[in-house]
Motif scaffolding. Structure first.
Motif, short mmCIF file in Angstrom:
data_model
loop_
_atom_site.label_atom_id
_atom_site.label_comp_id
_atom_site.label_asym_id
_atom_site.label_seq_id
_atom_site.Cartn_x
_atom_site.Cartn_y
_atom_site.Cartn_z
N MET A 1 -34.78 -11.47 -12.54
CA MET A 1 -35.25 -12.69 -11.89
C MET A 1 -34.18 -13.76 -11.98
O MET A 1 -33.76 -14.11 -13.09
CB MET A 1 -36.55 -13.20 -12.53
N ALA A 2 -33.71 -14.25 -10.84
CA ALA A 2 -32.68 -15.29 -10.84
C ALA A 2 -33.32 -16.67 -10.86
O ALA A 2 -34.27 -16.94 -10.11
CB ALA A 2 -31.81 -15.15 -9.59
N CYS A 3 -32.82 -17.53 -11.73
CA CYS A 3 -33.27 -18.92 -11.78
C CYS A 3 -32.11 -19.80 -11.30
O CYS A 3 -31.02 -19.77 -11.88
CB CYS A 3 -33.67 -19.30 -13.19
N ILE A 4 -32.37 -20.55 -10.26
CA ILE A 4 -31.32 -21.34 -9.61
C ILE A 4 -31.74 -22.80 -9.56
O ILE A 4 -32.84 -23.12 -9.10
CB ILE A 4 -31.03 -20.81 -8.19
N LEU A 5 -30.86 -23.69 -10.00
CA LEU A 5 -31.07 -25.13 -9.86
C LEU A 5 -30.49 -25.56 -8.52
O LEU A 5 -29.31 -25.32 -8.25
CB LEU A 5 -30.38 -25.89 -10.99
N ASN A 6 -31.30 -26.15 -7.66
CA ASN A 6 -30.86 -26.60 -6.35
C ASN A 6 -30.76 -28.12 -6.31
O ASN A 6 -31.63 -28.83 -6.83
CB ASN A 6 -31.84 -26.12 -5.28
N ILE A 7 -29.69 -28.61 -5.66
CA ILE A 7 -29.40 -30.04 -5.59
C ILE A 7 -29.17 -30.43 -4.15
O ILE A 7 -28.40 -29.77 -3.44
CB ILE A 7 -28.16 -30.39 -6.44
N GLU A 8 -29.83 -31.51 -3.69
CA GLU A 8 -29.66 -31.98 -2.31
C GLU A 8 -29.45 -33.50 -2.30
O GLU A 8 -30.31 -34.25 -2.72
CB GLU A 8 -30.89 -31.63 -1.48
N THR A 9 -28.27 -33.92 -1.82
CA THR A 9 -27.94 -35.35 -1.79
C THR A 9 -27.19 -35.73 -0.52
O THR A 9 -26.49 -36.74 -0.50
CB THR A 9 -27.07 -35.73 -3.01
N ASN A 21 -36.63 -16.64 -8.75
CA ASN A 21 -36.96 -15.55 -7.84
C ASN A 21 -37.44 -16.08 -6.49
O ASN A 21 -38.34 -15.51 -5.87
CB ASN A 21 -38.02 -14.63 -8.46
N GLY A 22 -36.85 -17.20 -6.06
CA GLY A 22 -37.16 -17.76 -4.76
C GLY A 22 -38.36 -18.69 -4.74
O GLY A 22 -38.65 -19.30 -3.70
N SER A 23 -39.08 -18.82 -5.86
CA SER A 23 -40.26 -19.70 -5.92
C SER A 23 -39.95 -20.95 -6.73
O SER A 23 -39.39 -20.85 -7.84
CB SER A 23 -41.45 -18.96 -6.55
N VAL A 24 -40.29 -22.10 -6.20
CA VAL A 24 -40.01 -23.37 -6.88
C VAL A 24 -40.97 -23.57 -8.04
O VAL A 24 -42.19 -23.50 -7.88
CB VAL A 24 -40.13 -24.54 -5.88
N VAL A 25 -40.41 -23.81 -9.22
CA VAL A 25 -41.23 -24.03 -10.42
C VAL A 25 -41.15 -25.47 -10.91
O VAL A 25 -41.96 -25.89 -11.74
CB VAL A 25 -40.82 -23.06 -11.55
N PHE A 26 -40.15 -26.22 -10.42
CA PHE A 26 -40.01 -27.63 -10.79
C PHE A 26 -39.26 -28.34 -9.68
O PHE A 26 -38.28 -27.80 -9.15
CB PHE A 26 -39.23 -27.77 -12.10
#
Length: 233
Positions: A1-9, A21-26
Motif C-alpha cells: 500500500m503506497a501512502c502519498i502526501l499530495n500538495i497543491e498550490t 492506496n489511492g484513497s484520501v485519509v487526511f
C-alpha cells in the motif's frame, strides 16, 4: 500500500492531502486566497502527524507542477522537494490542468464531450489544455489569448466544458451552444490521489535535485511605479 502526501498550490487555493492506496485519509484546504506561505507548512505537518499517529509510512510526495501562480508553485514545489530529499522518497509531478480536468470530470462525466481546463493568466489570457472524459490530452497546455475563435474548431465538433478560475471571464467571449461553463471547480490535493497513485505504480518520478515547476511563461518582475518616478534603485 503506497501512502502519498499530495500538495497543491498552483492557484489561490492551498491544499494538502494524504492518500493511501489511492484513497484520501487526511486533507486540509483553504479557498480564502493566496496564503500558501502561512498555511501549507501547517497543513503538511498535520498530515505527517496523522500518518505517524496511524503508523503509516510515507512512500512519496506528489505536487501540482503547473502551470499556475509563480509564487504558489515555488512554495509547493520547494516544500515537496525538501520532504523528498530529507526522507529519501520519490517526487511525483501532477500537471495542474490535468488535475483540474479530473476534478471537472468527476462531477460532470460526459463521454461525448471535451474538457477545457483554464487557469487565469490575467487580462484575457488563460493557461488552458483540453482533455477527453478519459483524461486523454487533446491539446497540450498553452497560454491562450481568448477570442471568439480561440476554441472554435473544438466547439464546432461538439460539446466543450470550460472550468477553472480562468473560465468565468471568458463566458461573454466564447459564445456557442456547445460551450458549457462549470463553476466551483478547483485543483485540490485530494483530487491528486488517483493521479499520483498511477504515477507511483508506473514508477514515473522526478529528479528531486533538478525538478522545476512548469511555469509556461517566464516570471517577469516589475518595478513599482513610484520607484520609477522617483529614480530609486
Amino acid at each position: 500500500m503506497a501512502c502519498i502526501l499530495n500538495i497543491e498550490t498552483a492557484t489561490p487555493v492551498c491544499s494538502a492531502a494524504l492518500a493511501c492506496n489511492g484513497s484520501v485519509v487526511f486533507e486540509k484546504s483553504s479557498l480564502e486566497g493566496p496564503s500558501h506561505a502561512a498555511l501549507l507548512g501547517t497543513y503538511v505537518e498535520e498530515a505527517l502527524a496523522y500518518a505517524r499517529q496511524e503508523g503509516l509510512k510515507l512512500d512519496a510526495v506528489g505536487v501540482s507542477s503547473g502551470p499556475g501562480s509563480y509564487t504558489g508553485l515555488r512554495i509547493g514545489v520547494s516544500l515537496a522537494k525538501g520532504l523528498c530529499y530529507g526522507a529519501g522518497i520519490p517526487l511525483i509531478a501532477v500537471p495542474t490542468l490535468k488535475l483540474l480536468a479530473a476534478e471537472a470530470i468527476a462531477v460532470h462525466p460526459d463521454d461525448s464531450a471535451l474538457y477545457c481546463a483554464m487557469l487565469d493568466a490575467h487580462r484575457m489570457e488563460v493557461y488552458a489544455a483540453l482533455y477527453t472524459a478519459s483524461l486523454e490530452e487533446v491539446r497540450p497546455a498553452a497560454a491562450d489569448i481568448v477570442t471568439a475563435g480561440t476554441y472554435a474548431a473544438f466547439l464546432d465538433a461538439g460539446k466543450v466544458y470550460f472550468f477553472g478560475n480562468g473560465a468565468a471571464k471568458c463566458k461573454e467571449t466564447i459564445v456557442s451552444p456547445n460551450a458549457v461553463f462549470i463553476d466551483g471547480v478547483y485543483p485540490l490535493a485530494a483530487g491528486m490521489a488517483r493521479l499520483s497513485e498511477e504515477a507511483y505504480g508506473a514508477g514515473v518520478f522526478e529528479d528531486v535535485a533538478y525538478f522545476e515547476p512548469f511555469y509556461l511563461k517566464e516570471f517577469v518582475a516589475t518595478v513599482a511605479k513610484n520607484k520609477v518616478l522617483s529614480g530609486d534603485k
